[in-house]
Design a protein around this motif. Structure first.
Motif, PDB file in Angstrom:
ATOM      1  N   GLU A 147       0.827  -1.206   0.000  1.00 13.34           N
ATOM      2  CA  GLU A 147       0.000   0.000   0.000  1.00 13.34           C
ATOM      3  C   GLU A 147       0.861   1.256   0.000  1.00 13.34           C
ATOM      4  OE1 GLU A 147      -3.792  -1.978   2.394  1.00 13.34           O
ATOM      5  OE2 GLU A 147      -2.200  -0.950   3.487  1.00 13.34           O
ATOM      6  N   GLN A 148       1.990   1.224   0.708  1.00 11.62           N
ATOM      7  CA  GLN A 148       2.896   2.367   0.671  1.00 11.62           C
ATOM      8  C   GLN A 148       3.466   2.575  -0.725  1.00 11.62           C
ATOM      9  OE1 GLN A 148       5.868   2.840   3.719  1.00 11.62           O
ATOM     10  NE2 GLN A 148       4.581   1.945   5.303  1.00 11.62           N
ATOM     11  N   GLN A 149       3.782   1.471  -1.427  1.00 11.66           N
ATOM     12  CA  GLN A 149       4.293   1.596  -2.793  1.00 11.66           C
ATOM     13  C   GLN A 149       3.232   2.206  -3.700  1.00 11.66           C
ATOM     14  OE1 GLN A 149       7.602   0.649  -3.956  1.00 11.66           O
ATOM     15  NE2 GLN A 149       6.771   2.039  -5.480  1.00 11.66           N
ATOM     16  N   MET A 150       1.997   1.764  -3.546  1.00  7.95           N
ATOM     17  CA  MET A 150       0.909   2.326  -4.344  1.00  7.95           C
ATOM     18  C   MET A 150       0.717   3.805  -4.046  1.00  7.95           C
ATOM     19  SD  MET A 150      -1.883  -0.759  -4.251  1.00  7.95           S
ATOM     20  CE  MET A 150      -1.450  -2.414  -4.818  1.00  7.95           C
ATOM     21  N   LEU A 151       0.822   4.186  -2.775  1.00  6.05           N
ATOM     22  CA  LEU A 151       0.678   5.588  -2.393  1.00  6.05           C
ATOM     23  C   LEU A 151       1.793   6.431  -3.015  1.00  6.05           C
ATOM     24  CD1 LEU A 151      -0.524   7.928  -0.797  1.00  6.05           C
ATOM     25  CD2 LEU A 151       0.684   7.084   1.241  1.00  6.05           C
ATOM     26  N   MET A 159       0.571  14.435  -9.479  1.00  6.36           N
ATOM     27  CA  MET A 159       1.381  15.577  -9.896  1.00  6.36           C
ATOM     28  C   MET A 159       1.313  15.802 -11.404  1.00  6.36           C
ATOM     29  SD  MET A 159       4.936  15.068  -7.769  1.00  6.36           S
ATOM     30  CE  MET A 159       5.769  16.231  -8.869  1.00  6.36           C
ATOM     31  N   GLY A 160       1.093  14.741 -12.164  1.00  5.82           N
ATOM     32  CA  GLY A 160       1.134  14.854 -13.614  1.00  5.82           C
ATOM     33  C   GLY A 160       2.514  14.610 -14.172  1.00  5.82           C
ATOM     34  N   ALA A 161       3.313  13.794 -13.489  1.00 10.68           N
ATOM     35  CA  ALA A 161       4.664  13.478 -13.969  1.00 10.68           C
ATOM     36  C   ALA A 161       4.600  12.842 -15.354  1.00 10.68           C
ATOM     37  CB  ALA A 161       5.365  12.540 -12.993  1.00 10.68           C
ATOM     38  N   ARG A 162       5.517  13.252 -16.240  1.00 14.72           N
ATOM     39  CA  ARG A 162       5.593  12.695 -17.594  1.00 14.72           C
ATOM     40  C   ARG A 162       6.775  11.743 -17.739  1.00 14.72           C
ATOM     41  NH1 ARG A 162       6.671  16.861 -20.917  1.00 14.72           N
ATOM     42  NH2 ARG A 162       7.044  18.314 -19.212  1.00 14.72           N
ATOM     43  N   LEU A 163       7.625  11.722 -16.723  1.00 11.11           N
ATOM     44  CA  LEU A 163       8.699  10.727 -16.614  1.00 11.11           C
ATOM     45  C   LEU A 163       8.701  10.229 -15.186  1.00 11.11           C
ATOM     46  CD1 LEU A 163      11.303   9.191 -17.447  1.00 11.11           C
ATOM     47  CD2 LEU A 163      12.575  11.270 -16.828  1.00 11.11           C
ATOM     48  N   LEU A 164       8.590   8.932 -15.005  1.00 10.60           N
ATOM     49  CA  LEU A 164       8.534   8.333 -13.678  1.00 10.60           C
ATOM     50  C   LEU A 164       9.802   7.524 -13.433  1.00 10.60           C
ATOM     51  CD1 LEU A 164       6.740   7.969 -11.194  1.00 10.60           C
ATOM     52  CD2 LEU A 164       5.658   6.037 -12.318  1.00 10.60           C
ATOM     53  N   LEU A 165      10.538   7.893 -12.372  1.00 10.65           N
ATOM     54  CA  LEU A 165      11.735   7.168 -11.958  1.00 10.65           C
ATOM     55  C   LEU A 165      11.349   6.269 -10.799  1.00 10.65           C
ATOM     56  CD1 LEU A 165      14.249  10.175 -11.924  1.00 10.65           C
ATOM     57  CD2 LEU A 165      13.713   8.646 -13.837  1.00 10.65           C
ATOM     58  N   LEU A 166      11.367   4.955 -11.034  1.00 11.83           N
ATOM     59  CA  LEU A 166      10.907   3.971 -10.046  1.00 11.83           C
ATOM     60  C   LEU A 166      12.081   3.126  -9.568  1.00 11.83           C
ATOM     61  CD1 LEU A 166       7.590   2.456 -11.468  1.00 11.83           C
ATOM     62  CD2 LEU A 166       7.858   3.665  -9.321  1.00 11.83           C
ATOM     63  N   ASP A 167      12.334   3.135  -8.271  1.00  6.26           N
ATOM     64  CA  ASP A 167      13.470   2.400  -7.724  1.00  6.26           C
ATOM     65  C   ASP A 167      12.988   1.172  -6.955  1.00  6.26           C
ATOM     66  OD1 ASP A 167      15.962   1.610  -6.903  1.00  6.26           O
ATOM     67  OD2 ASP A 167      16.472   3.462  -5.866  1.00  6.26           O
ATOM     68  N   GLU A 168      13.175  -0.002  -7.544  1.00  3.32           N
ATOM     69  CA  GLU A 168      12.855  -1.299  -6.927  1.00  3.32           C
ATOM     70  C   GLU A 168      11.416  -1.357  -6.387  1.00  3.32           C
ATOM     71  OE1 GLU A 168      14.729  -3.873  -7.027  1.00  3.32           O
ATOM     72  OE2 GLU A 168      16.834  -3.316  -7.063  1.00  3.32           O
ATOM     73  N   LEU A 173       7.753  -7.313  -1.665  1.00  7.26           N
ATOM     74  CA  LEU A 173       6.300  -7.401  -1.750  1.00  7.26           C
ATOM     75  C   LEU A 173       5.856  -8.807  -2.134  1.00  7.26           C
ATOM     76  CD1 LEU A 173       5.457  -4.052  -3.596  1.00  7.26           C
ATOM     77  CD2 LEU A 173       5.681  -4.486  -1.134  1.00  7.26           C
ATOM     78  N   ALA A 174       4.658  -9.174  -1.682  1.00 12.03           N
ATOM     79  CA  ALA A 174       4.084 -10.473  -2.020  1.00 12.03           C
ATOM     80  C   ALA A 174       3.794 -10.539  -3.515  1.00 12.03           C
ATOM     81  CB  ALA A 174       2.793 -10.688  -1.227  1.00 12.03           C
ATOM     82  N   ILE A 181       1.346  -4.048  -8.990  1.00  9.42           N
ATOM     83  CA  ILE A 181       2.286  -2.989  -9.366  1.00  9.42           C
ATOM     84  C   ILE A 181       2.544  -3.034 -10.874  1.00  9.42           C
ATOM     85  CG2 ILE A 181       4.645  -2.125  -9.079  1.00  9.42           C
ATOM     86  CD1 ILE A 181       2.860  -1.645  -6.645  1.00  9.42           C
ATOM     87  N   GLY A 182       2.652  -4.238 -11.423  1.00  7.47           N
ATOM     88  CA  GLY A 182       2.832  -4.376 -12.859  1.00  7.47           C
ATOM     89  C   GLY A 182       1.659  -3.799 -13.638  1.00  7.47           C
TER      90      GLY A 182
END
Length: 242
Positions: A147-151, A159-168, A173-174, A181-182
Motif C-alpha cells: 500500500e505504501q508503494q501504491m501511495l 502531480m502529472g509526472a511525464r517521466l517516472l523514476l521507479l526504484d525497486e 512485496l508479495a 504494481i505491474g
C-alpha cells in the motif's frame, strides 16, 4: 556487447549521455548513456552496487558529483535543481517510498503540487487504488509495504509526472502485490508516461518493460529488447545471483 535494439518512432523523453558520477574519489558511474521514449518502460538491471540507484539520483538532481549530459523533453537538466526538475514533470519514487509518517494517506497525496494538466484527479486515484480510498485517513506509515508503494506511485501520478523514476518497486512485496504494481505500470505507460525502472526481479521486469539496460560496475554492458531479455532470463538470473 549486443547489438542495439531497434527503437520505435516514439519521441525521446529522456536522454542520458556520457554520465559519470563519484562518491568522493570513488567512481560509481562511467560514461553511461541511455534513452527512454514517451510511453515507454525501460529497466536498469544489475547487481547491487552496479550504480542503478545512483543513475536515478543523477537524473533527479539529487547527486552532485556528476558529469555528462541529461536532457528531458529536449531541456538540458545540468543546472536545474531537483525541485525544478520535478516542475518539468519528472516524478521520483525512491526505494524507501518517501511516505510522510505524520500525514494521512490523503494528505500525502495532496502535498505535492500539480505540475502538468494530465495529472490524475483524486477521484481517479481512489478508483484505481481502492485500498488508498479505504485508508485515506490512516497515517501513511500504517499502511502495508504494498500500500505504501501504491501511495508513492499515486502521489506522482496526481502531480502529472511525464517521466517516472521507479526504484525497486517490487522489492519485499508479495507476488499478488507485485502483479498489481505491474498492472499500474502498464496503465501509466498507456497514458504516454515514460518510465525508468530500477529492478532486480528479472521475471517482473520482463512483464512490464520494452527494453533493458544491463549495468555492471557503473557501465552499460548490454542493451536488450524484451524478446532477447526473456530468451536470456536464465542466464540473467544466474548473473544476478538470484
Amino acid at each position: 556487447m549486443t547489438e542495439t535494439p531497434a527503437r520505435t518512432s516514439t519521441r525521446t523523453s529522456l536522454e542520458v549521455a556520457g554520465v559519470s558520477a563519484w562518491y568522493g574519489e570513488a567512481r560509481v558511474l562511467s560514461d553511461v548513456g541511455i534513452e527512454v521514449g514517451q510511453g515507454e518502460v525501460v529497466t536498469l538491471v544489475g547487481r547491487n552496487g552496479a550504480g542503478k540507484t545512483t543513475l536515478l539520483r543523477c537524473i533527479m538532481g539529487l547527486h552532485k558529483q556528476v558529469q555528462g549530459s541529461t536532457t528531458f523533453d529536449g531541456i538540458e537538466l545540468h543546472k536545474r535543481s531537483p525541485n525544478q526538475r520535478a516542475w518539468l514533470g519528472i516524478g521520483w519514487v525512491p526505494d524507501d517510498r518517501g511516505i510522510y509518517a505524520s500525514l494521512s494517506v490523503a494528505e500525502n497525496l495532496m502535498l505535492p503540487p500539480v505540475v502538468h494538466d494530465d495529472g490524475w484527479s483524486l477521484e481517479r486515484i481512489y478508483e484505481f487504488f481502492p485500498a488508498l480510498h479505504e485508508r485515506r485517513d490512516f497515517p501513511g506509515t500504517k499502511l502495508s509495504g504494498g500500500e505504501q508503494q501504491m501511495l508513492a506511485m499515486a502521489r506522482v501520478l496526481r502531480m502529472g509526472a511525464r517521466l517516472l523514476l521507479l526504484d525497486e518497486p517490487s522489492e519485499g512485496l508479495a507476488p499478488v502485490i507485485v502483479q498489481s504494481i505491474g498492472e499500474i505500470i502498464r496503465e501509466i505507460k498507456a497514458q504516454g508516461v515514460a518510465v525508468l525502472l530500477v529492478e532486480q526481479n528479472v521475471k517482473f521486469a520482463a512483464t512490464v518493460a520494452d527494453r533493458h539496460y544491463l549495468l555492471a560496475q557503473g557501465r552499460v554492458v548490454e542493451h536488450l529488447d524484451n524478446a532477447d531479455f526473456q530468451a536470456r532470463e536464465g542466464e540473467l538470473l544466474t548473473y544476478l545471483g538470484m
